[in-house]
Design a protein around this motif. Structure first.
Motif, PDB file in Angstrom:
ATOM      1  N   LEU A 156       0.898  -1.263  -0.054  1.00 10.93           N
ATOM      2  CA  LEU A 156      -0.036   0.041   0.106  1.00 10.93           C
ATOM      3  C   LEU A 156       0.898   1.461   0.239  1.00 10.93           C
ATOM      4  N   LEU A 157       1.744   1.087   0.902  1.00 17.14           N
ATOM      5  CA  LEU A 157       2.965   2.253   0.927  1.00 17.14           C
ATOM      6  C   LEU A 157       3.474   2.611  -0.441  1.00 17.14           C
ATOM      7  N   VAL A 158       4.081   1.484  -1.233  1.00 10.40           N
ATOM      8  CA  VAL A 158       4.539   1.634  -2.341  1.00 10.40           C
ATOM      9  C   VAL A 158       3.666   2.382  -3.295  1.00 10.40           C
ATOM     10  N   LEU A 159       2.433   1.564  -3.277  1.00 10.05           N
ATOM     11  CA  LEU A 159       1.505   2.010  -4.542  1.00 10.05           C
ATOM     12  C   LEU A 159       1.018   3.569  -4.205  1.00 10.05           C
ATOM     13  N   PHE A 160       0.385   3.959  -2.868  1.00 10.13           N
ATOM     14  CA  PHE A 160      -0.135   4.972  -2.689  1.00 10.13           C
ATOM     15  C   PHE A 160       0.467   6.021  -2.190  1.00 10.13           C
ATOM     16  N   ALA A 161       1.583   5.731  -1.396  1.00  9.33           N
ATOM     17  CA  ALA A 161       2.210   7.082  -0.888  1.00  9.33           C
ATOM     18  C   ALA A 161       3.691   7.224  -1.786  1.00  9.33           C
ATOM     19  N   GLN A 218       4.229   6.012  -5.107  1.00 11.84           N
ATOM     20  CA  GLN A 218       3.866   5.885  -6.618  1.00 11.84           C
ATOM     21  C   GLN A 218       3.009   7.216  -6.949  1.00 11.84           C
ATOM     22  N   PHE A 219       1.839   7.135  -6.396  1.00 16.27           N
ATOM     23  CA  PHE A 219       0.780   8.163  -6.458  1.00 16.27           C
ATOM     24  C   PHE A 219       0.827   9.340  -5.591  1.00 16.27           C
ATOM     25  N   ARG A 220       1.612   9.276  -4.603  1.00 15.93           N
ATOM     26  CA  ARG A 220       1.855  10.468  -3.637  1.00 15.93           C
ATOM     27  C   ARG A 220       0.409  10.770  -3.175  1.00 15.93           C
ATOM     28  N   TRP A 221      -0.481  10.280  -2.998  1.00 14.21           N
ATOM     29  CA  TRP A 221      -1.824  10.686  -2.563  1.00 14.21           C
ATOM     30  C   TRP A 221      -1.717  10.647  -0.918  1.00 14.21           C
ATOM     31  N   PHE A 222      -0.954   9.921  -0.162  1.00  9.96           N
ATOM     32  CA  PHE A 222      -1.103   9.842   1.168  1.00  9.96           C
ATOM     33  C   PHE A 222       0.521  10.029   1.790  1.00  9.96           C
ATOM     34  N   PRO A 223       0.615  10.473   3.001  1.00  9.63           N
ATOM     35  CA  PRO A 223       2.127  10.656   3.591  1.00  9.63           C
ATOM     36  C   PRO A 223       2.685   9.427   3.656  1.00  9.63           C
ATOM     37  N   VAL A 224       3.931   9.240   3.390  1.00  7.24           N
ATOM     38  CA  VAL A 224       4.677   8.107   3.750  1.00  7.24           C
ATOM     39  C   VAL A 224       4.868   7.826   5.183  1.00  7.24           C
ATOM     40  N   ILE A 225       5.113   8.744   6.157  1.00  2.74           N
ATOM     41  CA  ILE A 225       5.107   8.707   7.538  1.00  2.74           C
ATOM     42  C   ILE A 225       3.625   9.097   8.200  1.00  2.74           C
ATOM     43  N   SER A 226       2.964   7.776   8.749  1.00  2.00           N
ATOM     44  CA  SER A 226       1.564   8.336   9.180  1.00  2.00           C
ATOM     45  C   SER A 226       1.263   8.839  10.368  1.00  2.00           C
ATOM     46  N   ALA A 227       2.162   9.665  10.939  1.00  2.00           N
ATOM     47  CA  ALA A 227       2.129  10.266  12.213  1.00  2.00           C
ATOM     48  C   ALA A 227       1.557  11.647  12.089  1.00  2.00           C
ATOM     49  N   ARG A 284      -6.041  12.008   6.956  1.00  2.00           N
ATOM     50  CA  ARG A 284      -5.235  11.424   5.687  1.00  2.00           C
ATOM     51  C   ARG A 284      -4.012  10.677   6.233  1.00  2.00           C
ATOM     52  N   ALA A 285      -3.309  11.201   7.379  1.00  2.00           N
ATOM     53  CA  ALA A 285      -2.545  10.100   8.147  1.00  2.00           C
ATOM     54  C   ALA A 285      -3.036   8.954   8.603  1.00  2.00           C
ATOM     55  N   LEU A 286      -4.370   8.589   8.894  1.00  2.00           N
ATOM     56  CA  LEU A 286      -5.018   7.403   9.239  1.00  2.00           C
ATOM     57  C   LEU A 286      -5.384   6.413   8.318  1.00  2.00           C
TER      58      LEU A 286
END
Lengths: 313, 292
Positions: free
Chosen positions: A151-156, A158-167, A178-180
């Protein structure tokens, strides 16, 4: 009802005592001197003796055990070996994050799993049934850290829709959501798998019962038969599966928090593992086991709410 | 008075076995699962001959290189061939999965049968201990055990077996309780068979179906736990290649080359799906309530 609750809680006491005893001795079979493990080879004999004194390691094992039970009874989980802060303080600081994540994934599991399971049972062999099979196979197959990484590879990344660090950095509600999102989806898909499975098999069973046939014969609309009559009877297995899988949910939330760098109980455990902080590990094991035992009691209580027949045991 | 001789034949095989077997054989899902698992086992066994490179040889090319003709899945941060490491990693995963599950099955079922057969105080003590073990999240218990014992192949297998055993104790106990009331057990007792003989010659084969079905599902769980431990850093120590370990390395370089984490993830995923297909198929086939 109150007597029922009291009785169930009373029955849980021997298990809780067993949990405490097991954790206590498990942590004490660590090979070598815990003080040496914490301070390292270079520590002076005085420092080692001080730490042993502070941890109570110079007392006989039985005295340590009684002290430990006494402290737990007072809600004292001990102090971290590395930070010297009370474990309870560290835990309470991040607990809301873990609860937030768990509740969000439960919500995703119920909202996604119940309708899918019902449709799969009603239209057996149809598209919904196949979808349910695929979703539950995938949900049960993915180890939480593997799905998390993907999920991290795809959405954070590749697509940069969500933050890589979810704090969550600020109190802004959108930022928090968004972090959740990714961690909750990661855990939620696993919950959907469990809920879909149990809903489908429960509905198949319920729909073949006499009362469903009677309702249909009376001319009750099909929608009502399915969603009101049959589904109500599937609620118990759904509640059970959620209650029984709390352990799985905890394990997976630990992994999810690590993958998404989210502060929570999982991070505390992994930090404790990395720094060999056995005091914190011991405390966390106790907290998790207590959570599971108490959830088992609560699961029994929820039975009473969803099924009036269970009220008087 | 002349002695009388009575011959009693006790059969263990329930009449449904043939249909169960044919249901397993004709299920496309089970067959697909078996085919994938068979391929994985062949890859794991033949790893020294199949893997294109030595899995631990460093500096084969540019670090974190993308997939190419020479290195189909690219290179890791030490310049090691990822494909070779994944093929060798299958050995660890499958070995841990199978051995830990077999150990848990053997020990757990034996304890469960003893608890269910004798009942009374023995049963109460075993049930209480099982409840205590089941109070811990399986993964967290595994983490603690490996942390306490030290990360080595044997300790990882031991830790996973300990976390899996309670499930088998419960299953075997429940099934033995039901079996104990059956006529053929009474017949065995009337004939003066020893408890050991009744438990392990007459009860055990009759509950074996259920234990094997659960075992097949637990192999997947055991492999998942092993890879998870490796991902957290409590796996078989480096440089040994394990799937979880490769993902852990890849996770550190997600921004540089995320494929390093993706390929071993897919290997785990394919294995999990195959094992779940087999486990689910076996469960459906042995479930008397399933449509014929």
């Amino acid at each position: 009802m109150l007597r029922f609750i009291a009785k169930r809680l009373l029955f849980a006491i021997p298990t809780l005592l067993g949990v405490l005893t097991l954790v206590f001795f498990l942590v004490r079979i660590v090979p070598g001197d815990p003080a040496l493990v914490v301070l390292g080879d270079q520590a002076s004999p005085e420092a080692l003796a001080n730490l042993r004194e502070r941890l109570g390691l110079n007392k006989p094992l039985l005295v340590q055990y009684v002290d430990y039970l006494g402290a737990i009874a007072h809600g004292d989980l001990g102090r971290s070996l590395t930070t010297n802060r009370p474990v309870m303080t560290d835990m309470l600081a991040v607990l809301p994050n873990t609860i937030e994540l768990t509740l969000a994934s439960l919500l995703i599991g119920l909202v996604g799993g119940v309708p899918l399971g019902v449709l799969a049972a009603v239209r057996r062999g149809g598209i919904a049934d196949w979808l349910a099979r695929i979703v539950s196979l995938i949900g049960l197959s993915f180890p939480a850290f593997v799905s998390g990484v993907l999920l991290l590879v795809l959405f954070a990344i590749q697509f940069r829709w969500f933050p890589v660090i979810s704090a969550p950095r600020s109190g802004d509600i959108l930022e928090r959501l968004r972090a959740l999102a990714l961690p909750a989806i990661n855990l939620g898909v696993i919950m959907i798998a469990y809920v879909t499975r149990v809903t489908r098999s429960g509905m198949l069973n319920a729909l073949s019962q006499d009362y469903v046939r009677t309702a249909r014969a009376k001319g009750v609309p099909a929608r009502l038969v399915v969603w009101r009559h049959a589904l109500r009877n599937v609620l118990i297995p759904i509640v059970t599966i959620i209650g029984l899988n709390l352990g799985v949910l905890i394990g997976n939330s630990v992994l999810t928090e690590i993958v998404f760098s989210r502060p929570g109980l999982g991070k505390i455990i992994v930090n404790a593992l990395n720094t060999r902080d056995y005091a914190t590990l011991q405390a966390m094991m106790v907290v998790f086991a207590f959570a599971i035992v108490i959830t088992n009691v609560l699961t029994d209580l929820v039975y009473g709410l969803v099924d009036p027949r269970v009220k008087t045991p | 008075m002349s002695p009388t001789t009575t011959t009693v034949t006790i059969t263990n095989s329930p009449p449904t076995r043939i249909s169960t077997w044919s249901r397993i054989r004709t299920s496309p899902a089970v067959l697909a699962g078996v085919a994938i698992c068979f391929t994985l086992i062949v890859l794991a066994v033949l790893a020294p001959w199949i893997a294109p490179y030595d899995p631990n040889r460093q500096g084969l090319g540019i670090q974190l290189a993308d997939p190419s003709g020479a290195h189909w899945l690219g290179l890791d941060s030490f310049g090691r061939d990822v494909l070779s490491r994944i093929i060798w990693g299958a050995r660890i995963s499958l070995w841990v999965g199978v051995v830990a599950t077999l150990a848990a099955m053997l020990v757990g079922s034996t304890i469960g049968i003893i608890a269910g057969y004798f009942g009374g105080t023995i049963d109460r003590v075993i049930t209480m201990l099982t409840d205590i073990l089941l109070s811990f999240p399986q993964l967290v218990m595994g983490l603690l055990l490996v942390a306490v014992l030290g990360a080595s192949l044997t300790n990882i297998i031991l830790a996973i077996a300990v976390t899996a055993a309670p499930a088998f104790i419960r299953l075997a106990r429940g099934s033995t309780l039901a079996m104990r009331e059956r006529d053929f057990i009474d017949a065995g007792r009337a004939l003066g068979f020893s408890d050991m003989r009744i438990m392990f010659v007459h009860v055990a084969p009759n509950i074996l179906d259920e234990i094997i079905v659960m075992g097949s599902l637990w192999v997947a769980t055991a492999i998942r736990t092993e890879s998870t431990l490796a991902f957290i850093g409590l796996g078989v120590p480096p440089p040994t290649a394990t799937w979880g370990g490769i993902i852990r390395e890849g996770f550190e370089f997600l921004n540089d080359n995320y494929l390093l984490a993706v390929f071993p993830s897919l290997a785990i995923l394919i294995t999990m799906i195959a094992l779940n297909l087999i486990g689910d198929g076996l469960r459906d086939a042995t479930d008397p309530r399933a449509p014929q």
